[in-house]
Write an enzyme that holds these catalytic residues in place. Sequence first.
Site, PDB file in Angstrom:
ATOM      1  N   ASP A  13      31.621 -36.049  34.982  1.00  9.36           N
ATOM      2  CA  ASP A  13      31.624 -35.817  33.527  1.00  9.36           C
ATOM      3  C   ASP A  13      30.394 -36.387  32.823  1.00  9.36           C
ATOM      4  O   ASP A  13      29.814 -35.757  31.946  1.00  9.36           O
ATOM      5  CB  ASP A  13      32.833 -36.500  32.862  1.00  9.36           C
ATOM      6  CG  ASP A  13      34.153 -35.850  33.223  1.00  9.36           C
ATOM      7  OD1 ASP A  13      34.143 -34.785  33.863  1.00  9.36           O
ATOM      8  OD2 ASP A  13      35.193 -36.432  32.864  1.00  9.36           O
ATOM      9  N   HIS A  14      30.038 -37.629  33.207  1.00 11.73           N
ATOM     10  CA  HIS A  14      28.999 -38.293  32.416  1.00 11.73           C
ATOM     11  C   HIS A  14      27.586 -37.860  32.768  1.00 11.73           C
ATOM     12  O   HIS A  14      26.645 -38.181  32.053  1.00 11.73           O
ATOM     13  CB  HIS A  14      29.204 -39.807  32.431  1.00 11.73           C
ATOM     14  CG  HIS A  14      30.508 -40.138  31.777  1.00 11.73           C
ATOM     15  ND1 HIS A  14      30.854 -39.643  30.533  1.00 11.73           N
ATOM     16  CD2 HIS A  14      31.580 -40.831  32.219  1.00 11.73           C
ATOM     17  CE1 HIS A  14      32.077 -40.033  30.230  1.00 11.73           C
ATOM     18  NE2 HIS A  14      32.538 -40.749  31.234  1.00 11.73           N
ATOM     19  N   ARG A  49      37.327 -31.054  28.520  1.00 12.52           N
ATOM     20  CA  ARG A  49      38.030 -31.522  27.317  1.00 12.52           C
ATOM     21  C   ARG A  49      38.098 -30.411  26.285  1.00 12.52           C
ATOM     22  O   ARG A  49      37.267 -29.502  26.286  1.00 12.52           O
ATOM     23  CB  ARG A  49      37.319 -32.748  26.738  1.00 12.52           C
ATOM     24  CG  ARG A  49      37.323 -33.908  27.710  1.00 12.52           C
ATOM     25  CD  ARG A  49      36.840 -35.144  27.028  1.00 12.52           C
ATOM     26  NE  ARG A  49      37.804 -35.597  26.056  1.00 12.52           N
ATOM     27  CZ  ARG A  49      38.479 -36.738  26.118  1.00 12.52           C
ATOM     28  NH1 ARG A  49      38.284 -37.557  27.130  1.00 12.52           N
ATOM     29  NH2 ARG A  49      39.311 -37.084  25.172  1.00 12.52           N
ATOM     30  N   ARG A  53      33.091 -31.862  25.123  1.00 16.63           N
ATOM     31  CA  ARG A  53      32.049 -32.859  24.838  1.00 16.63           C
ATOM     32  C   ARG A  53      31.137 -33.139  26.033  1.00 16.63           C
ATOM     33  O   ARG A  53      30.023 -33.563  25.866  1.00 16.63           O
ATOM     34  CB  ARG A  53      32.648 -34.159  24.310  1.00 16.63           C
ATOM     35  CG  ARG A  53      33.384 -34.966  25.336  1.00 16.63           C
ATOM     36  CD  ARG A  53      33.894 -36.257  24.737  1.00 16.63           C
ATOM     37  NE  ARG A  53      34.993 -36.008  23.820  1.00 16.63           N
ATOM     38  CZ  ARG A  53      35.913 -36.909  23.494  1.00 16.63           C
ATOM     39  NH1 ARG A  53      35.833 -38.131  23.983  1.00 16.63           N
ATOM     40  NH2 ARG A  53      36.907 -36.613  22.687  1.00 16.63           N
ATOM     41  N   HIS A  54      31.647 -32.908  27.266  1.00 20.62           N
ATOM     42  CA  HIS A  54      30.731 -33.044  28.410  1.00 20.62           C
ATOM     43  C   HIS A  54      30.776 -31.785  29.298  1.00 20.62           C
ATOM     44  O   HIS A  54      29.916 -30.938  29.190  1.00 20.62           O
ATOM     45  CB  HIS A  54      30.929 -34.363  29.191  1.00 20.62           C
ATOM     46  CG  HIS A  54      32.337 -34.873  29.292  1.00 20.62           C
ATOM     47  ND1 HIS A  54      33.349 -34.177  29.879  1.00 20.62           N
ATOM     48  CD2 HIS A  54      32.881 -36.054  28.873  1.00 20.62           C
ATOM     49  CE1 HIS A  54      34.465 -34.893  29.833  1.00 20.62           C
ATOM     50  NE2 HIS A  54      34.229 -36.038  29.214  1.00 20.62           N
ATOM     51  N   THR A 105      51.237 -46.119  25.198  1.00 19.99           N
ATOM     52  CA  THR A 105      50.331 -47.131  24.632  1.00 19.99           C
ATOM     53  C   THR A 105      49.218 -47.500  25.613  1.00 19.99           C
ATOM     54  O   THR A 105      48.125 -47.855  25.220  1.00 19.99           O
ATOM     55  CB  THR A 105      51.104 -48.416  24.265  1.00 19.99           C
ATOM     56  OG1 THR A 105      51.966 -48.701  25.353  1.00 19.99           O
ATOM     57  CG2 THR A 105      51.885 -48.246  22.983  1.00 19.99           C
ATOM     58  N   GLU A 155      48.516 -39.861  39.679  1.00 21.80           N
ATOM     59  CA  GLU A 155      47.311 -40.694  39.663  1.00 21.80           C
ATOM     60  C   GLU A 155      47.622 -41.894  38.761  1.00 21.80           C
ATOM     61  O   GLU A 155      47.916 -41.728  37.573  1.00 21.80           O
ATOM     62  CB  GLU A 155      46.098 -39.914  39.141  1.00 21.80           C
ATOM     63  CG  GLU A 155      44.862 -40.816  39.104  1.00 21.80           C
ATOM     64  CD  GLU A 155      43.556 -40.050  39.109  1.00 21.80           C
ATOM     65  OE1 GLU A 155      43.465 -39.000  39.770  1.00 21.80           O
ATOM     66  OE2 GLU A 155      42.622 -40.532  38.447  1.00 21.80           O
ATOM     67  N   HIS A 198      40.299 -44.617  36.795  1.00 18.30           N
ATOM     68  CA  HIS A 198      39.875 -45.100  35.471  1.00 18.30           C
ATOM     69  C   HIS A 198      39.366 -46.541  35.533  1.00 18.30           C
ATOM     70  O   HIS A 198      40.111 -47.474  35.777  1.00 18.30           O
ATOM     71  CB  HIS A 198      40.959 -44.996  34.387  1.00 18.30           C
ATOM     72  CG  HIS A 198      40.355 -45.059  33.014  1.00 18.30           C
ATOM     73  ND1 HIS A 198      40.024 -43.926  32.297  1.00 18.30           N
ATOM     74  CD2 HIS A 198      39.949 -46.107  32.269  1.00 18.30           C
ATOM     75  CE1 HIS A 198      39.471 -44.285  31.159  1.00 18.30           C
ATOM     76  NE2 HIS A 198      39.402 -45.602  31.121  1.00 18.30           N
ATOM     77  N   GLY A 220      34.154 -42.290  38.080  1.00 13.63           N
ATOM     78  CA  GLY A 220      33.042 -41.643  37.410  1.00 13.63           C
ATOM     79  C   GLY A 220      32.088 -42.601  36.734  1.00 13.63           C
ATOM     80  O   GLY A 220      30.952 -42.809  37.181  1.00 13.63           O
TER      81      GLY A 220
END
Length: 251
Positions: A13-14, A49, A53-54, A105, A155, A198, A220
Amino acid sequence: MAAKPIRLGVNVDHVATLRNARGGALPDPVRAAALAIEAGADGITAHLREDRRHIRDDDMHRLKARISKPLNFEMAATEPMLDVALAVRPHAACLVPEKRTERTTEGGLDVLGGHDRLRPFVSELTRGGVRVSLFVEPSAEAMEAARSIGAPVVELHAGAWAHARETGENGRAQHEFQRIKDAARKAHALGLECHAGHGIDYDMAREVAALAQVVELNIGHFLVAEAVFVGLGQAIREMRAAMDEGRRHAH
Ligand code: PXP
């Protein structure tokens, strides 16, 4: 019993974030994916997304067409995203929350509150030949809900663990890792395949790879950050080595 090998999914993604910052074509996430595979990645992950955005739709199609290893398509559970996923036909799809109302949350998909809404997405994707995972917080209730929704894979969201480590809250970090351990065991006992992702860095990868029930990590941001200094290939080789070292102590 020897633990199964642990797979590394590299999230590109980045690379696309950087490309989009300039608005041109460089760096190309598909080139990054090919390099990642050469360096030892077992698969490629990308998140389309809603606001693009990417990663863009065309990136997903190009990744599917050009990479030699499985593609894991991260997506929100929405009708338009389902249409794209069924057009791309990736090996796997990971359903992730995108709106506040879809997440707990801690950031995982709200599989308890969203049970009836998520179920049809899992069945449609499964019917389309896509292996579905749900990105959830590491709790026994989430494992049970994931199973009842019908997903074969979970995951585990490692974000709370990563955050506690980053802020130096050692007691909290230990507690969060214990939750991942317990959830991985629970997932395995329920017959779910277990992944984690993550915020994972080399040290966390070593630790989590020692959990025999975890068979895939999706990583990532840390790899792209390291790539700035050592190159993407080297960062992936170091990550692979950290995971292999952790796996040697699997229990
Ligand atoms: N797994 C899932 C489901 C994700 O959504 C992400 C991106 O947040 C990752 C793994 C990779 O996380 P990171 O970029 O922090 O390594």
